[in-house]
Write an enzyme that holds these catalytic residues in place. Structure first.
Site, PDB file in Angstrom:
ATOM      1  N   TRP A  38       0.731  -1.180  -0.096  1.00  0.00           N
ATOM      2  CA  TRP A  38       0.161   0.208   0.064  1.00  0.00           C
ATOM      3  C   TRP A  38       0.924   1.241  -0.111  1.00  0.00           C
ATOM      4  CZ3 TRP A  38      -4.183  -0.594  -2.174  1.00  0.00           C
ATOM      5  CH2 TRP A  38      -5.041  -1.734  -1.881  1.00  0.00           C
ATOM      6  N   ASP A  87      -1.728   6.169   6.595  1.00  0.00           N
ATOM      7  CA  ASP A  87      -2.737   5.431   6.034  1.00  0.00           C
ATOM      8  C   ASP A  87      -3.175   4.380   7.174  1.00  0.00           C
ATOM      9  OD1 ASP A  87      -4.432   3.626   4.649  1.00  0.00           O
ATOM     10  OD2 ASP A  87      -3.034   3.190   3.260  1.00  0.00           O
ATOM     11  N   LYS A 104     -12.212  -2.184   6.439  1.00  0.00           N
ATOM     12  CA  LYS A 104     -11.508  -3.134   7.027  1.00  0.00           C
ATOM     13  C   LYS A 104     -11.966  -3.321   8.458  1.00  0.00           C
ATOM     14  CE  LYS A 104      -9.022  -3.294   3.337  1.00  0.00           C
ATOM     15  NZ  LYS A 104      -8.111  -2.573   3.109  1.00  0.00           N
TER      16      LYS A 104
HETATM   17  C1  LIG Z   1      -7.637  -1.961   1.752  1.00  0.00           C
HETATM   18  C2  LIG Z   1      -6.347  -0.736   1.750  1.00  0.00           C
HETATM   19  C3  LIG Z   1      -6.276   0.336   0.785  1.00  0.00           C
HETATM   20  C4  LIG Z   1      -7.021   0.400  -0.299  1.00  0.00           C
HETATM   21  O1  LIG Z   1      -8.485   0.633  -0.020  1.00  0.00           O
HETATM   22  P1  LIG Z   1      -9.340   1.177  -1.207  1.00  0.00           P
HETATM   23  O2  LIG Z   1     -10.491   1.514  -0.429  1.00  0.00           O
HETATM   24  O3  LIG Z   1      -9.779  -0.249  -1.743  1.00  0.00           O
HETATM   25  O4  LIG Z   1      -8.744   1.950  -2.093  1.00  0.00           O
HETATM   26  C5  LIG Z   1      -5.071   1.259   1.090  1.00  0.00           C
HETATM   27  N1  LIG Z   1      -4.546   1.299   2.191  1.00  0.00           N
HETATM   28  C6  LIG Z   1      -4.431  -0.012   3.207  1.00  0.00           C
HETATM   29  C7  LIG Z   1      -3.443   0.247   4.320  1.00  0.00           C
HETATM   30  C8  LIG Z   1      -5.567  -0.944   3.232  1.00  0.00           C
HETATM   31  O5  LIG Z   1      -5.456  -1.744   3.784  1.00  0.00           O
END
Ligand SMILES: *Cc1c(COP(=O)(O)O)cnc(C)c1O
Length: 365
Positions: free
Chosen positions: A109, A179, A203
């Site tokens: 990511w 993030d 998540k």
């Molecule tokens: C799942 C995830 C993303 C991407 O999420 P989207 O909503 O599909 O863009 C970005 N960063 C992390 C750490 C993730 O776990």
């Protein structure tokens, strides 16, 4: 009409995301689906500008602020769209055309966020663990930051690689951007360590389609880019309290419920204790087995995404199929890294981890 018997039909869902939600939230949402709050309407049918809906937004924001002790000089935004929209919004909003940002590359990511930043602005990689295939932490030293770096970006929990930073990287006065898509609310944080935090909801918070952003107000004061598309401009969303456009209303409603669920569990600290126990139990089983292996260095292991492999990798599909038949869902690793992965976010009870370990023991014999 067919009625679902929840207790019997619910599987344990180890998917990385969209991920498991507490069963009590799903039951509550189901009970309220046709007639929310006595209005005779579903919550997803009411105006985002109506008083009852604005009350949901206010309550969700207040609950999140209280769970994380978010100070008043931070905005809390509930934005529509995928988490990776932020990969572009962050450089677009915070980085001047001639300035540069630093990226810590620790897995899938952060790599993607860095690539997007480079498409739009000037960014550099300050440290990377690519040479270990992201099984260790990058060897980062604050002294490696270039002078006048606008921000340092990192991913505290790399969902795909199963890697977690156990401590916050230090960067002095340089604002830190995180993030937290797969770790927000699963462990205590000090919001004031960060300039901006974001998390896609799917998540650990709510259904997919909502991204939560917590941003220090002063960072938006001097947005250096003269023209930002309106929907990508944090200032607009902050000024309009996330209701400039229609926010993902049902997701915000579910997020609010999730925040109250976390309060009822004793808050983030209490969940962190349980999350550590769940992860420790699973890693211990893996480490003691000669059939399962974790490739991630011990000091870099995620407490919510446990990646592992089999000593007979050709049996991975068989493992996944048998697990699914046993009601253990979503264990296949990300296509980029292969192997297996058990995501054990807040909503995964210890009983789910116990059921997984029991199955793993049986499969290995
Ligand atoms: C799942 C995830 C993303 C991407 O999420 P989207 O909503 O599909 O863009 C970005 N960063 C992390 C750490 C993730 O776990």
């Amino acid at each position: 009409m067919k009625t679902l018997k929840m207790q019997q039909t619910r599987a344990y869902n180890f998917s990385a995301g969209p991920a498991t939600l507490p069963e009590s939230l799903l039951l509550e949402a189901r009970a309220e689906l046709l007639n929310w709050n006595g209005l005779g309407l579903s919550v997803m049918e009411i105006s985002h500008r109506s008083a009852p809906f604005l009350a949901i937004m206010d309550d969700a924001e207040a609950s999140l602020r209280s769970l994380l002790a978010v100070p008043d000089h931070y905005h809390v935004l509930f934005l529509g769209g995928a988490a990776r929209t932020q990969f572009a919004m962050i450089p677009m909003n915070l980085l001047a055309p001639d300035a540069e940002a630093a990226y810590l590359i620790s897995g899938c990511w952060s790599t993607m966020a860095y690539t997007e930043a480079c498409r739009l602005k000037k960014a550099y990689c300050v440290a990377t663990s690519e040479s270990s295939h992201f099984t260790t932490l990058p060897d980062y030293h604050p002294a490696a930051l270039h002078p006048d770096t606008t921000y340092l970006y990192y991913t505290p929990n790399e969902t795909v690689d199963g890697v977690r930073f156990p401590t916050v990287p230090s960067c002095g006065e340089v604002p830190l951007i995180a993030d937290m898509t797969s770790c927000l609310l699963s462990e205590p944080i000090n919001v004031t360590d960060y300039g901006l935090i974001f998390a896609g909801a799917q998540k650990n918070i709510a259904p997919a389609g909502l991204t939560v952003v917590i941003v220090r107000a002063d960072l938006l004061k001097n947005t250096p880019e003269p023209v930002i598309p309106t929907m990508l401009d944090y200032r607009i969303h902050a000024a309009k309290h996330s209701s400039y456009a229609t926010p993902p209303t049902f997701n915000c409603y579910m997020a609010g419920k999730m925040f109250h669920w976390i309060e009822a569990q004793g808050g983030v600290d209490a969940l962190y204790q349980i999350n550590c126990l769940k992860a420790a139990k699973l890693y211990q089983f893996i480490d003691e087995s000669s059939f399962y292996h974790s490739q991630v260095a011990v000091d870099a292991r995620s407490i919510v995404n446990v990646c592992f492999t089999l000593s007979q990798p050709e049996r991975i599909d068989e493992f996944v199929q048998q697990a699914t038949r046993r009601g253990l869902f979503g264990l296949k690793g990300h296509t980029l890294v292969g192997g297996l992965r058990a995501s054990i976010y807040n909503a995964m009870p210890m009983a789910g981890v116990d059921a997984l370990i029991a199955f793993m023991r049986e499969f290995s014999q």
